[in-house]
Motif scaffolding. Structure first.
Motif, mmCIF file in Angstrom:
data_model
loop_
_atom_site.group_PDB
_atom_site.id
_atom_site.type_symbol
_atom_site.label_atom_id
_atom_site.label_comp_id
_atom_site.label_asym_id
_atom_site.label_seq_id
_atom_site.Cartn_x
_atom_site.Cartn_y
_atom_site.Cartn_z
ATOM 1 N N ALA A 191 25.777 12.281 -26.018
ATOM 2 C CA ALA A 191 26.710 13.299 -25.656
ATOM 3 C C ALA A 191 26.050 14.492 -25.438
ATOM 4 O O ALA A 191 26.276 15.401 -24.337
ATOM 5 C CB ALA A 191 28.233 13.049 -25.903
ATOM 6 N N GLN A 192 25.341 15.167 -26.509
ATOM 7 C CA GLN A 192 24.923 16.470 -26.425
ATOM 8 C C GLN A 192 23.724 16.590 -25.566
ATOM 9 O O GLN A 192 23.437 17.622 -24.905
ATOM 10 C CB GLN A 192 24.671 16.859 -28.023
ATOM 11 C CG GLN A 192 25.746 16.857 -29.018
ATOM 12 C CD GLN A 192 25.159 17.015 -30.336
ATOM 13 O OE1 GLN A 192 24.176 16.969 -30.610
ATOM 14 N NE2 GLN A 192 26.135 17.291 -31.313
ATOM 15 N N GLY A 237 19.053 19.221 -18.143
ATOM 16 C CA GLY A 237 17.534 19.962 -17.680
ATOM 17 C C GLY A 237 16.678 19.526 -18.657
ATOM 18 O O GLY A 237 15.714 19.395 -17.894
ATOM 19 N N ASP A 238 16.872 19.605 -19.825
ATOM 20 C CA ASP A 238 15.764 19.452 -20.948
ATOM 21 C C ASP A 238 16.014 18.477 -21.925
ATOM 22 O O ASP A 238 15.068 17.851 -22.253
ATOM 23 C CB ASP A 238 15.344 20.887 -21.724
ATOM 24 C CG ASP A 238 16.701 21.322 -22.252
ATOM 25 O OD1 ASP A 238 17.734 20.939 -21.957
ATOM 26 O OD2 ASP A 238 16.428 22.419 -22.851
ATOM 27 N N GLU A 239 17.411 17.995 -22.031
ATOM 28 C CA GLU A 239 17.957 17.020 -22.948
ATOM 29 C C GLU A 239 17.287 17.228 -24.284
ATOM 30 O O GLU A 239 16.338 16.423 -24.646
ATOM 31 C CB GLU A 239 17.453 15.659 -22.388
ATOM 32 C CG GLU A 239 18.255 15.257 -21.168
ATOM 33 C CD GLU A 239 18.041 13.864 -20.737
ATOM 34 O OE1 GLU A 239 17.338 13.122 -21.373
ATOM 35 O OE2 GLU A 239 18.692 13.546 -19.566
ATOM 36 N N LEU A 269 20.275 23.425 -28.957
ATOM 37 C CA LEU A 269 21.379 23.363 -28.113
ATOM 38 C C LEU A 269 21.711 24.807 -27.816
ATOM 39 O O LEU A 269 21.871 25.676 -28.738
ATOM 40 C CB LEU A 269 22.356 22.621 -29.009
ATOM 41 C CG LEU A 269 22.255 21.050 -29.208
ATOM 42 C CD1 LEU A 269 23.128 20.578 -30.129
ATOM 43 C CD2 LEU A 269 22.250 20.248 -27.938
ATOM 44 N N TYR A 270 22.330 24.773 -26.549
ATOM 45 C CA TYR A 270 22.937 26.202 -26.062
ATOM 46 C C TYR A 270 24.354 25.907 -25.716
ATOM 47 O O TYR A 270 24.780 24.712 -25.242
ATOM 48 C CB TYR A 270 21.781 26.691 -25.087
ATOM 49 C CG TYR A 270 20.657 27.491 -25.317
ATOM 50 C CD1 TYR A 270 20.498 28.797 -25.464
ATOM 51 C CD2 TYR A 270 19.699 26.599 -25.980
ATOM 52 C CE1 TYR A 270 19.370 29.315 -25.768
ATOM 53 C CE2 TYR A 270 18.340 27.238 -26.362
ATOM 54 C CZ TYR A 270 18.226 28.771 -26.439
ATOM 55 O OH TYR A 270 17.091 29.344 -26.704
ATOM 56 N N ASP A 317 31.652 26.177 -23.699
ATOM 57 C CA ASP A 317 32.074 24.933 -24.423
ATOM 58 C C ASP A 317 30.860 24.864 -25.579
ATOM 59 O O ASP A 317 29.775 25.206 -25.409
ATOM 60 C CB ASP A 317 32.027 23.776 -23.645
ATOM 61 C CG ASP A 317 33.228 23.614 -22.629
ATOM 62 O OD1 ASP A 317 34.395 24.585 -23.013
ATOM 63 O OD2 ASP A 317 33.135 23.015 -21.757
ATOM 64 N N CYS A 318 31.434 24.321 -26.850
ATOM 65 C CA CYS A 318 30.439 24.066 -27.826
ATOM 66 C C CYS A 318 29.496 23.058 -27.274
ATOM 67 O O CYS A 318 29.979 21.895 -26.945
ATOM 68 C CB CYS A 318 31.107 23.692 -29.180
ATOM 69 S SG CYS A 318 30.278 23.415 -30.608
ATOM 70 N N PRO A 319 28.245 23.089 -27.699
ATOM 71 C CA PRO A 319 27.191 21.928 -27.357
ATOM 72 C C PRO A 319 27.408 20.924 -28.309
ATOM 73 O O PRO A 319 26.736 19.733 -27.957
ATOM 74 C CB PRO A 319 25.886 22.744 -27.098
ATOM 75 C CG PRO A 319 26.131 23.720 -28.281
ATOM 76 C CD PRO A 319 27.285 24.221 -28.240
ATOM 77 N N CYS A 320 27.958 21.220 -29.744
ATOM 78 C CA CYS A 320 28.092 19.832 -30.400
ATOM 79 C C CYS A 320 29.116 19.205 -30.326
ATOM 80 O O CYS A 320 29.204 17.945 -30.238
ATOM 81 C CB CYS A 320 28.111 20.676 -31.757
ATOM 82 S SG CYS A 320 26.224 21.312 -32.330
ATOM 83 N N CYS A 321 30.428 19.788 -30.121
ATOM 84 C CA CYS A 321 31.681 18.935 -29.975
ATOM 85 C C CYS A 321 32.428 19.185 -28.865
ATOM 86 O O CYS A 321 33.408 18.677 -28.739
ATOM 87 C CB CYS A 321 32.551 19.216 -31.356
ATOM 88 S SG CYS A 321 33.085 21.072 -31.454
ATOM 89 N N GLN A 322 31.953 19.687 -27.802
ATOM 90 C CA GLN A 322 32.432 20.053 -26.551
ATOM 91 C C GLN A 322 33.849 20.841 -26.747
ATOM 92 O O GLN A 322 34.579 20.708 -25.688
ATOM 93 C CB GLN A 322 32.599 18.833 -25.895
ATOM 94 C CG GLN A 322 31.388 18.138 -25.271
ATOM 95 C CD GLN A 322 30.418 17.642 -26.187
ATOM 96 O OE1 GLN A 322 30.694 17.145 -26.991
ATOM 97 N NE2 GLN A 322 29.000 18.000 -26.156
#
Length: 519
Positions: free
Chosen positions: A261-262, A268-270, A277-278, A72-77
């Motif tokens: 949301a991101q 784990g690290d926020e 973002l991964y 999933d995309c970490p920006c827009c899911q």
């Protein structure tokens, strides 16, 4: 009535909660209405909604309920797609490879090739793959993740800082659970009664198992204890990291800062910066089945394959209970003034139904109506056996319910008094071919409260009177009991295969509208 608006007609479940008919289930073995609180949920299968791969429950637990191939995309899911690109690669020629493989003094004495000779390398292209989001155009190259040689490559994951400590705690508690389970099994084995007087050779000779093991030279059989793992306790600290130095000097760009949301996507690290973002592995979906809490029979059971949207068992209430729809009120609602409401009833089953509208629930002995209703309703108590052993002996026991059903009185929210219908009426069976039948129905003698009839649908006129003390803008609630016949094709007794007819009743509440203001 619009799909997005709440339904004005609500049915009372057996537990006393009001719901529209599209949110209720019907148990053919009880037989009663069931809501979401009267059923228990079971997980049938795990699958990925993107690649539609069925994953066993043990493997899904091992993969932390995530798909191994989809991200999933970490920006827009949204789902990430693998994109291909070509890069130039210099490949050595065959002549150069053969020359390098042969090492001889003559080859070493050969002078270097001149500029006019053939080139020693051939330029070629190679395909590489990276993940890209088709929605927000985010790619793995934005965060410096190297490209892979295959589309389903091993994409690196951002590990949590506390992953090692978490794994240590999991291993420690798993060993404790295993030890407690073994101790419980050993205790139950010792506590279990012996089947006969001399169950083993050791009891006959008077020797214990431990004494025999010592004589043979074996070690004592003991339960393995949990591993002694030294885990330092977590300590709370009051030190909070400071703000960056350029926070008051550089302009703030909100596009480079992650949203809530991101950050929750990477607990784990926020990360606070978008560059950290991964891609996240896609969570698995489930197919669930619903089971009645009282008789433990399946009410909803879907197909196993993830591409199928059909049900193997679907006992929705709209397939077995007459559906009541509100059409309109004949006059504006006024307190203490008689009025009438038009209701549309439809029969969803393949058998005729005899329906009565009652203002109150009759006692148990008077639940069946007079002669015409008695002939249509043949209620017989079903008796089943609890096990094959009891059935072989010849004993007959009633069904043992797994969960005791506590009857809860439905809160009477009605503020209007209805006039019960003077007689019962019959709803014809459902026939889809009649929907396209253009033949004119012959006029038949109908009761006065029936406005029209077509196929398995009928429109009735129900009279009611709102309460006198209702203030303006107050909703008028009608409450009544609907008694109907239901033909049950499922029998609990093995020797009885014929369908049985039951007389059931449902309590219905209708929101007729609000009291209009007096002029």
């Amino acid at each position: 009535m619009s799909f997005m608006q709440p339904s004005p007609v609500k049915y009372a479940c057996s537990c006393g909660i009001l719901n529209p008919i599209n949110k209720l289930f019907f148990c053919r073995h009880c037989p009663k209405l069931r809501c979401g609180y009267c059923v228990c949920t079971e997980i049938e299968s795990h699958f990925c909604s993107n690649c539609l791969e069925n994953i066993p429950s043990s493997e899904a637990r091992h993969k932390k309920n995530c798909c191994a191939n989809c991200f999933d995309c970490p920006c827009c899911q949204h789902t990430l797609s693998a994109r291909a690109a070509t890069v130039p690669v210099v490949r050595k020629s065959e002549e150069t490879k053969e020359g390098e493989s042969k090492e001889s003094p003559a080859a070493a004495a050969t002078p270097p090739a001149t500029a006019s000779s053939k080139p020693s390398a051939i330029p070629t292209t190679k395909k590489i793959y990276y993940l890209s989001c088709l929605s927000c155009r985010w790619t793995t190259r934005d965060v410096g993740i190297p490209d892979q040689g295959v589309a389903s490559g091993t994409w690196p994951e951002n590990e949590c800082l506390y992953q090692a400590r978490f794994n240590t705690l999991v291993d420690y508690y798993q060993s404790i659970v295993l030890q407690e389970k073994q101790e419980k099994l050993e205790f139950m084995r010792r506590k279990a009664p012996k089947q006969h007087k001399f169950p083993s050779l050791t009891d006959r000779t008077g020797l214990t198992v431990s004494l025999i093991r010592r004589q043979i030279g074996w070690h004592e059989k003991s339960i393995p204890k949990a591993k002694a793992i030294s885990i330092p306790p977590a300590e709370a600290t009051a030190d909070v990291g400071g703000l960056p130095d350029d926070i008051f000097t550089e302009p703030l760009n909100l596009r480079n800062i992650t949203t809530i949301a991101q950050r929750h996507g990477q607990p784990g690290d926020e990360p606070t910066a978008v560059s950290n973002l991964y891609p996240q592995r896609r969570s698995l979906w489930i197919k669930r089945s619903l089971r009645c809490r009282q008789c433990e029979h399946n009410l909803i059971k879907p197909e196993y394959h993830p591409t199928s949207i059909k049900y193997r068992i679907q006992l929705f209430a709209s397939y077995h209970v007459p559906e009541v729809l509100m059409v309109r009120c004949e006059q504006p609602l006024q307190p203490g003034k008689a009025n009438a409401i038009l209701l549309k009833l439809s029969n969803p089953t393949m058998y005729d139904m005899t329906i009565r509208i009652l203002s109150g629930l009759p006692p148990e002995e008077a639940l069946i109506s007079p002669e015409a209703f008695q002939q249509a309703c043949k209620i017989k108590e079903e008796v089943v056996t609890s096990s094959p052993l009891v059935r072989g002996i010849g004993l007959t026991l009633s069904r043992q319910n797994s969960t005791r059903e506590v009857k809860r009185e439905v809160e009477d929210v009605s503020n209007a008094e209805i006039v019960p219908l003077e007689s019962e009426f019959v709803l014809s069976q459902r026939d889809d071919s009649k929907e396209f039948d253009e033949d004119v129905q012959l006029p038949t003698e109908e009761p006065k409260f029936i406005v029209w009839r077509k196929g398995n649908k009928v429109l009735i006129r129900l009279q009611f009177t709102p309460a006198d003390e209702l203030p303006p803008s107050t909703d008028v609630m009608l409450g009544f009991f609907m008694q109907y016949t239901y033909v049950n094709t499922v029998s609990n007794a093995s020797d009885k295969k014929e369908p049985t007819t039951h007389a059931l009743h449902s309590r219905i509440f209708i929101n007729a509208g609000a009291i209009e203001k007096a002029n």
